[in-house]
Motif scaffolding. Structure first.
Motif, PDB file in Angstrom:
ATOM      1  N   PHE A   1       0.936  -1.072   0.045  1.00  0.00           N
ATOM      2  CA  PHE A   1      -0.059   0.274  -0.003  1.00  0.00           C
ATOM      3  C   PHE A   1       0.938   1.291   0.011  1.00  0.00           C
ATOM      4  O   PHE A   1       0.620   2.093  -0.666  1.00  0.00           O
ATOM      5  CB  PHE A   1      -0.925   0.056   1.202  1.00  0.00           C
ATOM      6  N   SER A   2       1.952   1.453   1.012  1.00  0.00           N
ATOM      7  CA  SER A   2       2.689   2.458   1.171  1.00  0.00           C
ATOM      8  C   SER A   2       3.402   2.732  -0.124  1.00  0.00           C
ATOM      9  O   SER A   2       3.427   3.978  -0.780  1.00  0.00           O
ATOM     10  CB  SER A   2       3.733   2.496   2.440  1.00  0.00           C
ATOM     11  N   LEU A   3       4.120   1.690  -0.930  1.00  0.00           N
ATOM     12  CA  LEU A   3       5.003   2.041  -1.871  1.00  0.00           C
ATOM     13  C   LEU A   3       3.977   2.494  -3.118  1.00  0.00           C
ATOM     14  O   LEU A   3       4.461   3.323  -3.847  1.00  0.00           O
ATOM     15  CB  LEU A   3       5.932   0.626  -2.254  1.00  0.00           C
ATOM     16  N   THR A   4       2.941   1.652  -3.399  1.00  0.00           N
ATOM     17  CA  THR A   4       2.199   2.281  -4.337  1.00  0.00           C
ATOM     18  C   THR A   4       1.590   3.614  -4.338  1.00  0.00           C
ATOM     19  O   THR A   4       1.654   4.302  -5.325  1.00  0.00           O
ATOM     20  CB  THR A   4       0.961   1.023  -4.431  1.00  0.00           C
ATOM     21  N   VAL A   5       1.068   3.718  -3.292  1.00  0.00           N
ATOM     22  CA  VAL A   5       0.550   5.332  -3.076  1.00  0.00           C
ATOM     23  C   VAL A   5       1.505   6.433  -3.290  1.00  0.00           C
ATOM     24  O   VAL A   5       1.334   7.406  -3.832  1.00  0.00           O
ATOM     25  CB  VAL A   5      -0.224   5.594  -1.637  1.00  0.00           C
ATOM     26  N   CYS A   6       2.577   5.988  -2.615  1.00  0.00           N
ATOM     27  CA  CYS A   6       3.935   7.104  -2.757  1.00  0.00           C
ATOM     28  C   CYS A   6       4.263   7.290  -4.211  1.00  0.00           C
ATOM     29  O   CYS A   6       4.370   8.238  -4.711  1.00  0.00           O
ATOM     30  CB  CYS A   6       5.163   6.443  -1.840  1.00  0.00           C
ATOM     31  N   ILE A   7       4.403   6.209  -5.067  1.00  0.00           N
ATOM     32  CA  ILE A   7       5.122   6.266  -6.162  1.00  0.00           C
ATOM     33  C   ILE A   7       4.016   6.827  -7.106  1.00  0.00           C
ATOM     34  O   ILE A   7       4.408   7.781  -8.032  1.00  0.00           O
ATOM     35  CB  ILE A   7       5.518   4.844  -6.913  1.00  0.00           C
ATOM     36  N   VAL A   8       2.623   6.649  -6.969  1.00  0.00           N
ATOM     37  CA  VAL A   8       1.505   6.984  -7.786  1.00  0.00           C
ATOM     38  C   VAL A   8       1.654   8.798  -7.392  1.00  0.00           C
ATOM     39  O   VAL A   8       1.437   9.301  -8.328  1.00  0.00           O
ATOM     40  CB  VAL A   8       0.268   6.300  -7.576  1.00  0.00           C
ATOM     41  N   GLU A   9       1.449   9.143  -6.098  1.00  0.00           N
ATOM     42  CA  GLU A   9       1.602  10.408  -5.800  1.00  0.00           C
ATOM     43  C   GLU A   9       2.900  11.225  -6.483  1.00  0.00           C
ATOM     44  O   GLU A   9       2.479  12.380  -7.071  1.00  0.00           O
ATOM     45  CB  GLU A   9       1.596  10.492  -4.283  1.00  0.00           C
ATOM     46  N   ALA A  10       3.989  10.632  -6.375  1.00  0.00           N
ATOM     47  CA  ALA A  10       4.905  11.313  -7.207  1.00  0.00           C
ATOM     48  C   ALA A  10       4.815  11.536  -8.527  1.00  0.00           C
ATOM     49  O   ALA A  10       4.858  12.665  -9.404  1.00  0.00           O
ATOM     50  CB  ALA A  10       6.362  10.513  -6.872  1.00  0.00           C
ATOM     51  N   LEU A  11       4.196  10.461  -9.317  1.00  0.00           N
ATOM     52  CA  LEU A  11       3.902  10.603 -10.685  1.00  0.00           C
ATOM     53  C   LEU A  11       2.876  11.709 -10.949  1.00  0.00           C
ATOM     54  O   LEU A  11       3.072  12.407 -11.980  1.00  0.00           O
ATOM     55  CB  LEU A  11       3.578   9.298 -11.419  1.00  0.00           C
ATOM     56  N   VAL A  12       1.665  11.593 -10.244  1.00  0.00           N
ATOM     57  CA  VAL A  12       0.942  12.733 -10.414  1.00  0.00           C
ATOM     58  C   VAL A  12       1.239  13.973  -9.996  1.00  0.00           C
ATOM     59  O   VAL A  12       0.887  15.059 -10.614  1.00  0.00           O
ATOM     60  CB  VAL A  12      -0.456  12.088  -9.528  1.00  0.00           C
TER      61      VAL A  12
ATOM     62  N   PHE B   1       2.098   2.945  10.059  1.00  0.00           N
ATOM     63  CA  PHE B   1       2.742   3.700   8.749  1.00  0.00           C
ATOM     64  C   PHE B   1       2.014   4.662   8.275  1.00  0.00           C
ATOM     65  O   PHE B   1       2.513   5.576   7.623  1.00  0.00           O
ATOM     66  CB  PHE B   1       2.798   2.329   7.486  1.00  0.00           C
ATOM     67  N   TYR B   2       0.706   4.500   8.277  1.00  0.00           N
ATOM     68  CA  TYR B   2      -0.067   5.734   7.756  1.00  0.00           C
ATOM     69  C   TYR B   2       0.115   7.119   8.323  1.00  0.00           C
ATOM     70  O   TYR B   2       0.136   8.018   7.760  1.00  0.00           O
ATOM     71  CB  TYR B   2      -1.594   5.232   7.882  1.00  0.00           C
ATOM     72  N   PHE B   3       0.341   7.061   9.560  1.00  0.00           N
ATOM     73  CA  PHE B   3       0.373   8.275  10.384  1.00  0.00           C
ATOM     74  C   PHE B   3       1.965   8.874   9.916  1.00  0.00           C
ATOM     75  O   PHE B   3       2.183  10.034   9.855  1.00  0.00           O
ATOM     76  CB  PHE B   3       0.578   8.258  11.861  1.00  0.00           C
ATOM     77  N   VAL B   4       2.639   8.076   9.983  1.00  0.00           N
ATOM     78  CA  VAL B   4       4.247   8.602   9.401  1.00  0.00           C
ATOM     79  C   VAL B   4       4.165   9.196   7.763  1.00  0.00           C
ATOM     80  O   VAL B   4       4.865  10.235   7.785  1.00  0.00           O
ATOM     81  CB  VAL B   4       5.223   7.273   9.616  1.00  0.00           C
ATOM     82  N   PHE B   5       3.588   8.438   7.393  1.00  0.00           N
ATOM     83  CA  PHE B   5       3.443   8.830   5.883  1.00  0.00           C
ATOM     84  C   PHE B   5       2.408  10.017   5.760  1.00  0.00           C
ATOM     85  O   PHE B   5       2.827  10.891   4.833  1.00  0.00           O
ATOM     86  CB  PHE B   5       2.976   7.798   5.024  1.00  0.00           C
ATOM     87  N   LEU B   6       1.496  10.239   6.589  1.00  0.00           N
ATOM     88  CA  LEU B   6       1.017  11.714   6.700  1.00  0.00           C
ATOM     89  C   LEU B   6       1.680  12.562   7.152  1.00  0.00           C
ATOM     90  O   LEU B   6       1.697  13.959   6.389  1.00  0.00           O
ATOM     91  CB  LEU B   6      -0.422  11.330   7.601  1.00  0.00           C
ATOM     92  N   ILE B   7       2.584  12.548   8.028  1.00  0.00           N
ATOM     93  CA  ILE B   7       3.515  13.530   8.529  1.00  0.00           C
ATOM     94  C   ILE B   7       4.421  13.726   7.343  1.00  0.00           C
ATOM     95  O   ILE B   7       4.664  15.201   6.951  1.00  0.00           O
ATOM     96  CB  ILE B   7       4.015  13.004  10.056  1.00  0.00           C
TER      97      ILE B   7
END
Length: 141
Positions: free
Chosen positions: A51-62, A115-121
């Motif tokens: 989940f984390s890697l997918t969301v992070c990479i897609v966010e970077a591309l968008v 993980f979610y809260f760390v990525f939110l920060i």
């Protein structure tokens, strides 16, 4: 206005920071799982890593597409990305609930939410810096 080189650098930095954050958090979970093996944290960690890697990479591309077309929409992107990530997290946890059942959800929720809260920060700090640097560039012109 941010030039293409700055946008590319910011997108690359966001993706690399996201991957490194995922690796560090995963190592913490593996160490915790080795220390207390009865908690069964490996499968929840794998689901959360995907989940984390997918969301992070897609966010970077968008982010790259949004910033190249209209830099003024970064505020909207920040808000939309946060909301979409929350919906995807709810869908992921719902899928885990349907697959594993109610009794096995505590490890999934504990790992996923940490993980979610760390990525939110990370997301908030990163975009605050990007938006502040954009505002600084506009004031200099």
């Amino acid at each position: 206005m941010l030039n293409t080189r700055i946008v590319e650098k910011a997108c690359r930095r966001y993706a690399v920071q996201g991957v490194l954050t995922t690796v560090v958090l995963s190592l913490i979970v593996v160490a915790l799982s080795m220390w207390v093996p009865e908690w069964n944290l490996i499968v929840p960690m794998i689901v959360t890593d995907i989940f984390s890697l997918t969301v992070c990479i897609v966010e970077a591309l968008v982010l790259r597409c949004v910033a190249q077309h209209d830099i003024e929409n970064l505020h909207n992107f920040f808000t939309a990305a946060t909301g979409i990530r929350m919906l995807l997290a709810l869908l992921t946890l719902t899928g885990c609930y349907l697959a594993e059942g109610r009794d096995a959800m505590l490890p999934y929720c504990a790992v996923f939410m940490s993980f979610y809260f760390v990525f939110l920060i990370h997301h908030s700090v990163f975009f605050t810096r990007v938006l502040n640097s954009h505002a600084k560039c506009d004031k200099e012109k």
